[in-house]
Motif scaffolding. Structure first.
Motif, short mmCIF file in Angstrom:
data_model
loop_
_atom_site.label_atom_id
_atom_site.label_comp_id
_atom_site.label_asym_id
_atom_site.label_seq_id
_atom_site.Cartn_x
_atom_site.Cartn_y
_atom_site.Cartn_z
N GLU A 95 48.99 95.86 92.98
CA GLU A 95 49.74 95.21 91.91
C GLU A 95 48.91 94.29 91.01
N ALA A 96 48.04 93.50 91.61
CA ALA A 96 47.38 92.44 90.84
C ALA A 96 46.25 92.90 89.91
N PRO A 97 45.36 93.81 90.33
CA PRO A 97 44.22 94.15 89.46
C PRO A 97 44.58 94.55 88.04
N PRO A 98 45.65 95.34 87.82
CA PRO A 98 45.95 95.70 86.43
C PRO A 98 46.38 94.51 85.57
N ILE A 99 46.93 93.48 86.20
CA ILE A 99 47.33 92.29 85.45
C ILE A 99 46.08 91.61 84.88
N PHE A 100 45.08 91.41 85.73
CA PHE A 100 43.83 90.81 85.28
C PHE A 100 43.15 91.69 84.24
N ALA A 101 43.19 93.00 84.46
CA ALA A 101 42.53 93.92 83.54
C ALA A 101 43.22 93.93 82.18
N GLN A 102 44.54 93.96 82.19
CA GLN A 102 45.27 93.96 80.92
C GLN A 102 45.03 92.66 80.16
N ALA A 103 44.98 91.54 80.89
CA ALA A 103 44.72 90.25 80.24
C ALA A 103 43.32 90.21 79.63
N LYS A 140 43.69 74.30 103.66
CA LYS A 140 42.82 75.23 104.38
C LYS A 140 42.14 76.22 103.42
N THR A 141 41.11 76.88 103.93
CA THR A 141 40.36 77.87 103.15
C THR A 141 40.84 79.27 103.49
N VAL A 142 41.21 80.02 102.45
CA VAL A 142 41.73 81.38 102.64
C VAL A 142 40.81 82.36 101.91
N ALA A 143 40.29 83.33 102.64
CA ALA A 143 39.45 84.36 102.04
C ALA A 143 40.34 85.45 101.44
N LEU A 144 39.94 85.94 100.27
CA LEU A 144 40.65 87.05 99.64
C LEU A 144 39.77 87.64 98.55
N ASN A 145 40.09 88.87 98.18
CA ASN A 145 39.40 89.52 97.07
C ASN A 145 40.11 89.11 95.78
N LYS A 146 39.43 88.39 94.92
CA LYS A 146 40.07 87.87 93.70
C LYS A 146 40.64 89.00 92.86
N GLY A 147 41.87 88.81 92.40
CA GLY A 147 42.49 89.79 91.52
C GLY A 147 43.04 91.01 92.22
N SER A 148 43.03 91.02 93.55
CA SER A 148 43.52 92.18 94.30
C SER A 148 45.01 91.99 94.62
N ASN A 149 45.61 92.99 95.26
CA ASN A 149 47.03 92.91 95.58
C ASN A 149 47.36 91.70 96.46
N HIS A 151 46.10 88.85 96.37
CA HIS A 151 46.11 87.61 95.59
C HIS A 151 47.56 87.23 95.28
N TYR A 152 48.34 88.22 94.89
CA TYR A 152 49.75 87.96 94.61
C TYR A 152 50.51 87.65 95.90
N ALA A 191 43.51 86.90 103.62
CA ALA A 191 44.54 87.76 103.03
C ALA A 191 43.91 89.12 102.77
N ILE A 192 44.45 90.16 103.40
CA ILE A 192 43.77 91.45 103.38
C ILE A 192 44.78 92.59 103.49
N TRP A 193 44.35 93.77 103.07
CA TRP A 193 45.21 94.95 103.06
C TRP A 193 44.69 95.97 104.08
N ASP A 194 45.55 96.96 104.34
CA ASP A 194 45.15 98.06 105.22
C ASP A 194 44.12 98.96 104.53
N PRO A 195 43.23 99.58 105.31
CA PRO A 195 43.16 99.62 106.78
C PRO A 195 42.37 98.46 107.39
N PHE A 196 41.80 97.59 106.54
CA PHE A 196 41.03 96.45 107.07
C PHE A 196 41.93 95.52 107.87
#
Length: 322
Positions: A95-103, A140-149, A151-152, A191-196
């Protein structure tokens, strides 16, 4: 006189050869013009990598005069950067990457989506972490891939728990780097998605604070560019038909799909079976409801100042077929 005739004869022969060469080149030009390529970006997990591995798309596109060039990307944001740069014509992300890309001005067009899979992403903590709820992430510190699903997912999970996004410390890392940081205790949550996600839950007993259930839909979207959709709509439709064919096979044969995925991404098949069970694997045209939900994602990121300007999802939807 003999010399003159010789020169005239040579000139005639040279002209004949030149004319023959020109005719050959002109005859070859249409054939060269028909050698068209669709460039598809894919990630290590998902329907597109299976479509590539099975070689089904090449057969579908041959009657249309197209071949396929595949390019792998580590995550959705990088894939859509390539789409924006004109390096690929088609791909899919959450969901999130296209939002950043469109912006950022990317000329992307939504051409399809996969049904909701809210269990296919989660906020994880180490098994012995004192954190028990999303509310405990404050400070706290949360790891995530910026702009990925995810993130939302993080934004909405914090909102639901009454924690401001500004009250956590995001650590923007790729999945591999985030896993390493998570294991050595350099971050408090991930914050992570499958299969990771499934791999971390199985191999290091990572524990969920929350998945997307009741928080986000976690759709997967398929994209092209406006120029490519206008130029070759039949190719876009052929790719989507290939995706649907592979998706139906995965749903009917989850064990076989897990076995096929395993060597491609280096994760054991039993773990992949867990991840596959959380996905829907189908592709449909965007509905007004799904477009409205995607607009909510865009509005949330704009309100937090995560994107430089608001975006209108309606501006990036594929025009209805006439």
């Amino acid at each position: 006189m003999s010399s003159g005739l010789s020169r005239r004869s040579l000139a005639r022969r040279s002209f004949a050869l030149l004319a023959a060469g020109l005719a050959t080149a002109l005859a070859a030009a249409p054939a060269l013009a028909q050698e068209k390529v669709v460039r598809i970006g894919y990630q290590k997990y998902g329907t597109l990598i299976l479509l590539k591995n099975k070689g089904l798309l090449e057969a579908r596109l041959k009657p249309l005069g197209y071949t396929v060039k595949w390019a792998e990307f580590p995550a959705g944001p990088q894939l859509l950067e390539a789409l924006n740069a004109g390096a690929i014509d088609f791909g899919n992300t959450g969901e999130a990457p296209p939002i950043f890309a469109q912006a950022a001005g990317a000329p992307l067009v939504y051409v399809g989506f996969e049904p909701a899979a809210p269990q296919g992403e989660a906020i994880l903590v180490p098994k012995d972490s004192p954190l028990k709820t999303v509310a405990d992430l404050k400070g706290k510190t949360v790891a995530l891939n910026k702009g990925s699903n995810v993130h939302y997912l993080l934004v909405k999970a914090l909102e639901k728990a009454g924690v401001a996004y500004a009250d956590i410390k995001p650590a923007f890392l790729t999945p591999a780097d985030a896993r390493a940081a998570f294991e050595r205790g350099a971050v408090d949550a991930w914050a992570i998605w499958d299969p990771f996600q499934a791999a971390a839950e199985k191999t290091i007993e990572a524990r969920q604070l929350a998945d997307g259930t009741g928080i986000v839909s976690n759709y997967q979207f398929y994209f092209s560019t406006k120029a490519f959709v206008d130029q070759a709509p039949q190719v876009v439709d052929a790719v989507l038909a290939g995706v649907a064919e592979v998706g139906a096979w995965v749903k009917a044969n989850p064990k076989a799909a897990a076995a096929e995925f395993s060597p491609l991404i280096g994760i054991p098949a039993p773990i992949l079976e867990v991840a596959l069970a959380r996905q829907q694997y189908d592709v449909k045209p965007l509905t007004p409801d799904v477009a409205a939900q995607q607009q909510q994602v865009a509005d949330a990121f704009a309100a937090l100042g995560l994107i430089p300007k608001p975006v209108r999802i309606a501006d990036a939807l594929r025009a209805p077929k006439s």
